[in-house]
Structures are given as C-alpha cells and as structure tokens.
Scaffold this active site. Sequence first.
Site, mmCIF file in Angstrom:
data_model
loop_
_atom_site.group_PDB
_atom_site.id
_atom_site.type_symbol
_atom_site.label_atom_id
_atom_site.label_comp_id
_atom_site.label_asym_id
_atom_site.label_seq_id
_atom_site.Cartn_x
_atom_site.Cartn_y
_atom_site.Cartn_z
ATOM 1 N N ARG A 171 0.821 -1.268 0.044
ATOM 2 C CA ARG A 171 -0.032 -0.079 0.085
ATOM 3 C C ARG A 171 0.887 1.201 -0.136
ATOM 4 O O ARG A 171 0.516 2.245 -0.634
ATOM 5 C CB ARG A 171 -0.857 -0.067 1.064
ATOM 6 C CG ARG A 171 -2.143 -1.055 0.932
ATOM 7 C CD ARG A 171 -3.372 -0.979 1.831
ATOM 8 N NE ARG A 171 -4.560 -1.302 1.067
ATOM 9 C CZ ARG A 171 -5.352 -1.987 1.837
ATOM 10 N NH1 ARG A 171 -5.323 -2.238 3.284
ATOM 11 N NH2 ARG A 171 -6.393 -2.529 1.329
ATOM 12 N N LYS A 209 -18.423 -18.394 -1.888
ATOM 13 C CA LYS A 209 -19.964 -18.283 -1.865
ATOM 14 C C LYS A 209 -20.833 -17.884 -2.768
ATOM 15 O O LYS A 209 -20.381 -16.291 -3.221
ATOM 16 C CB LYS A 209 -20.320 -17.827 -0.353
ATOM 17 C CG LYS A 209 -19.922 -18.665 0.708
ATOM 18 C CD LYS A 209 -20.512 -18.147 1.967
ATOM 19 C CE LYS A 209 -20.104 -18.960 3.329
ATOM 20 N NZ LYS A 209 -20.726 -18.323 4.394
ATOM 21 N N GLY A 248 -9.597 -9.571 -2.239
ATOM 22 C CA GLY A 248 -8.723 -9.815 -1.262
ATOM 23 C C GLY A 248 -7.839 -11.006 -1.582
ATOM 24 O O GLY A 248 -6.725 -11.228 -1.739
ATOM 25 N N GLY A 271 -13.374 -4.535 -0.583
ATOM 26 C CA GLY A 271 -14.682 -4.076 -0.715
ATOM 27 C C GLY A 271 -14.913 -3.213 -1.740
ATOM 28 O O GLY A 271 -16.091 -3.233 -2.287
HETATM 29 P P1 ADP Z 1 -12.210 -12.671 -3.053
HETATM 30 O O1 ADP Z 1 -11.656 -12.348 -1.515
HETATM 31 O O2 ADP Z 1 -11.156 -12.719 -4.045
HETATM 32 O O3 ADP Z 1 -13.083 -11.903 -3.281
HETATM 33 P P2 ADP Z 1 -13.310 -14.899 -1.938
HETATM 34 O O4 ADP Z 1 -13.383 -14.315 -0.552
HETATM 35 O O5 ADP Z 1 -14.817 -14.940 -2.526
HETATM 36 O O6 ADP Z 1 -12.264 -14.251 -2.920
HETATM 37 O O7 ADP Z 1 -13.041 -16.457 -1.918
HETATM 38 C C1 ADP Z 1 -11.957 -17.141 -1.523
HETATM 39 C C2 ADP Z 1 -12.112 -18.286 -0.981
HETATM 40 O O8 ADP Z 1 -12.647 -19.349 -1.461
HETATM 41 C C3 ADP Z 1 -10.665 -18.846 -0.783
HETATM 42 O O9 ADP Z 1 -10.408 -18.815 0.853
HETATM 43 C C4 ADP Z 1 -10.843 -20.240 -1.266
HETATM 44 O O10 ADP Z 1 -10.088 -21.203 -0.429
HETATM 45 C C5 ADP Z 1 -12.117 -20.701 -1.454
HETATM 46 N N1 ADP Z 1 -12.443 -21.837 -2.228
HETATM 47 C C6 ADP Z 1 -12.439 -21.459 -3.625
HETATM 48 N N2 ADP Z 1 -12.544 -22.678 -4.026
HETATM 49 C C7 ADP Z 1 -13.153 -23.283 -3.022
HETATM 50 C C8 ADP Z 1 -13.534 -24.914 -2.934
HETATM 51 N N3 ADP Z 1 -13.777 -25.633 -4.199
HETATM 52 N N4 ADP Z 1 -13.916 -25.343 -1.749
HETATM 53 C C9 ADP Z 1 -13.638 -24.795 -0.517
HETATM 54 N N5 ADP Z 1 -13.331 -23.451 -0.531
HETATM 55 C C10 ADP Z 1 -12.813 -22.896 -1.885
#
Ligand code: ADP
Length: 399
Positions: free
Chosen positions: A38, A199, A356, A379
């Site tokens: 940063r 999710k 993130g 965010g």
């Molecule tokens: P970002 O922060 O980039 O927006 P997310 O927070 O939505 O991403 O998702 C990241 C998380 O999703 C990671 O911790 C990763 O381990 C988890 N993940 C991705 N694929 C799977 C899977 N098939 N099963 C369990 N966890 C998963």
Amino acid sequence: MSNAIKSIVDEDVREKVVLIRADLNIPLSDGKIQDLTRVKRLLPTIKFLLNSGSKLVICSHLGRPNGEYFEAYSLKPLVKVLSDILKTKVNFSNSCIGHGALEAKKNLQSGEILLLENLRFHKGETENNLEFARNLSVSCDIFVNDAFSCSHRSHASLHAITNFLPSFSGILLDQEIKALTSVLKLPVKPVAALVGGAKISTKINIIEFLITKMDFIIIGGAMANTFLLAMGYDVGKSMVERDAINLAKKILDKSKKFNCQLILPSDVVVSKYFEENSDHKTVNVSNISSDMMALDIGPKTIENITAIFKNIKTLLWNGPLGAFEINPFGKGTFALAKVAAELTIKDQLITVAGGGDTASALNKSGVAEDFTYISSAGGAFLEWLEGIELPAISVLGKN
Ligand code: ADP
Ligand code: MG
C-alpha cells in the site's frame, strides 16, 4: 460514475498545502510493518506532489479503533518507512486535528511531508462529521483522494472533506478507475468475467450485474458447486449453499436472456479431506461420490477456459477457482493465471483482477506483475463490480 473527476496531475500545486487521503491501513504486528504494497502504490502521487513543490499532509485510517486512541493502531511506525523510501524528512502529528496538527501544517516547507495520526482515533471520521472534516481541512489548500480502496465509505476524510477544499483524484485512484472502466464500461470485446471464491451469496449482485455486461461468465471455486447442485449434479461433501440453489437457477435463466454464456466446470479435483496434500483425484462433475469434496477445477476445465481466454480480448477476474491456500488445490487458479499473464504479455488480452483473496492467489502464482492491473482494493472493488456508485468518488466529480 461521474466523468467530471479532476486529476491532481493537471493542477498547479506549487507552494500549496495538499491534504492526501491515503489508504495506509497496513498490517502491523508489534509495530512492525508486514507488507509495504500500500505504501508503494502511493509513491507516484507523493513523488509527483513533492517534485511539483507542494507541501504534503498525508492522512489515513488504520484498523478499527472506534474513536479512541490505541497505541497498536498508531500510524507513527510509518514515519520511518516513508522517510526511508522517499529519502525525505517526514514530520508527524500526534493528532490529526487540533492545535498540534495546525501548527505542524503551518510549519511545513515545500517538498516536506507531514503524516497525521490515525483518523479513526476520532468518532467524527466514521460519522462523516462536518466539523471534524473542517478541522482536518484547516490550513490546507487542496484535497486529494488517493484511497480508492476506502471510497465505498462515506467517511469524513473522504466525503465531508470535499465541502471544504477543492478536491481531486490522485494517481493511484486514476489508475484504479481507468482499469475498472476498461473492463466494465467500454471493454474491448469479447469480454469475459471469471468469478470464483467461496459463496454465491456474497457475489450474487456482482454476477447479476456482470450478466448484463459480459459475453462469458466463467464460474469456478466453491460457488460452482451450488450451480452444479442446481443443475441436478450430486456434489458429495463439497462446500455448497443449499439455500442459494434458487439464486443459482435464477442466474442460469437470466444469463440466457442476456445472451451471456455461463461456463461451469466439467471436471473437478476431489478429496475426502480439506487438508494439505490429502489424497485426491480428478473426476467428471457427474461422478463426484458422496464422501468427496470438489476442491479445484480439473484439467479438462482448465483446457476449456484456456480456449476461451484465447478467444476473448478482455478478462475481469474475481475469486480463486479452488482452495488455493491448500496444496495442490491451487493448481487450476495458478495454471489459468499463467495463461492470462502470457496472453497479456503478448498484447492479446487485457487482464484486470481484484478481491482480497484473488490478489493473494495471483501473487502466489508468481505472474501477478504481468496482469494489466490488479486492484489492491477489496470491498470497494467488489461494490464497483456490482455497479454501485462509490460515495467518495461521486463527490469528487462535484467540484
Ligand atoms: P475474494 O476475496 O478474492 O473476493 P472470496 O473471498 O470470494 O475471494 O473466496 C476465496 C476463498 O474461496 C478462498 O479462501 C478459497 O479457499 C475458497 N475456495 C475456492 N474454491 C473452493 C472450493 N472448491 N472449496 C472450498 N473453498 C474454496
Ligand atoms: Mg475474500
């Protein structure tokens, strides 16, 4: 988003006291700085302003001290970091407002920096309080927002402050907006979004918005499991959101309406355990047994997505395609990061990524530097992807 945002690079700032809102919310442990990303991203704006003969006042929040002083959230450790990197004297004010801050601002010379203490030691910051913002603005001539990553918040140093000073964007904020505009507003087509992560429920608004903009949406990660379930596949012990099955169905329908091709994994890497180096194998999505969980996309899916990458001109990436933190379930994410990076180097693809965990997955892949742009915002990046106007950006356009 407003087009009327004025960038500081077009202003004459000589002898002016410039207040920069930065994002110096940096992971600190025992006063030691864990990651300098940063700070480094702020350097173009700081160097530009110093070279232009202005006097710099930098402010930021750190953590969530909720309006009270906590030494652990002091920005003071950054004084040495900034002065070492910039080879310039960096002054510090123990409070961001009040008499001490005012005196420190008045004593600043051209080419000098004053770092103000954590904004969130005062409740007025998160309350978007006008009197707090006025106090912050005293003895400054110009305001620069260079904290895109904080701009989804209507806080005083980002929002109310614009009532008191002529306000401009900084270089980092300009870059961030340019990158996001290039993938969402007027992308070179065909354009695809790769959406992964855990999710659907956290990304539903993003996917719904992207369906109206993208030619392809490629779904991976755990959220693909919920789509597969909605399509009638058995996903065993995989991470799923059973209460989001109807959402998944709605998205599948909506994508047809908007002529956006939704791509799901055809094969996955499964394991019985969510553990480092656990036994694993590749299966078709129709063959996930009841004791297994899908933790990554398989080689056929990687190949299919690679072919799509070769046929598109712009790629927006948010979310890892597997549980990349656990070896070897980052393979799909890392393999596709390499393909995207190679196409970017060859000028065949514009690649913009953010989020993130996405940023850390891409850093781990070793090719992050070759992407067109990786957003350091979490965010704010996600809200922009939902089509939401960021309040601190909107007010910049109202000068
Ligand atoms: P970002 O922060 O980039 O927006 P997310 O927070 O939505 O991403 O998702 C990241 C998380 O999703 C990671 O911790 C990763 O381990 C988890 N993940 C991705 N694929 C799977 C899977 N098939 N099963 C369990 N966890 C998963
Ligand atoms: Mg995350």
